[in-house]
Enzyme design. Sequence first.
Site: not given
Ligand code: PXP
Length: 252
Positions: A164, A62, A23, A114, A20, A83, A58, A203, A56
């Site tokens: 997931e 952001r 960031h 999330t 992901n 996402e 949003r 997550h 993701h």
């Molecule tokens: N999976 C989903 C569905 C999420 O919403 C997120 C966070 O955006 C992640 C995985 C990844 O989580 P993390 O950034 O804490 O590794």
Amino acid sequence: MTNVLNPARLRPKKLRLGVNIDHVATIRNARGGGHPDPARAAEIVAQAGGDGITLHLREDRRHIVDADLQRVADATGLPINLEMAATDEMLAIALRHKPHAACIVPEKREERTTEGGLDAAGLHNQLAPIVGRLTDAGIRVSLFIAPEPRQIEAAMKLGAPVVELHTGEYAHASGEQVAVELKRIADMSALAAKNGIEPHAGHGLTYENVQPIAAIPQLAELNIGHYLIGEAIFCGLEASVKKMRALMDEVR
Ligand code: PXP
């Protein structure tokens, strides 16, 4: 003929790593320019052995913004996992971009990330048409749910091919609670797989807590973001993805 003596049959399949890169965009947006570029991050993830890119989009934009979806897709041959909240706006965007996969997540404007799973059971009527439209468009649907039997049952009723499992409770647990949370994820992975649903997880996963999750044999994919991008500040994105990949592979 039974294959029980064939070690290759006993080994779980390779676990995919979806990275992901939201960031990277968070840092870019702090200055409003184009650096660091999520598209460049996607290329590096591919070189480092990542299997997919997760984004993701949003409601408040952001981190990733609309234009990033196409730019990231163009920059890498990796499958894109979008996402998205279960809204008409996000559905239209998904249908326009046709990512490989869409993961439906709950979204609250004021949350930092999330925070919980999607209430797939309580939201059946809202989710059913969205799951249907995405599926009809050839997009593989996943539901981001808490590791609870009623949510797996709800995913089955909705015809979602993937769930997931939210690993946030596991990641934040301490002491004896870690084993309790791990067992919930292992049990729900098994329940999903037994019912023909491909289980993924994600997550809050880090180098320290990923291996017990990666060792769950039914899991097909982990999605990891914040920690990998954070570590990339110290050692580079290629190195952080490679290290996570190696830790996952070690227990498979
Ligand atoms: N999976 C989903 C569905 C999420 O919403 C997120 C966070 O955006 C992640 C995985 C990844 O989580 P993390 O950034 O804490 O590794």
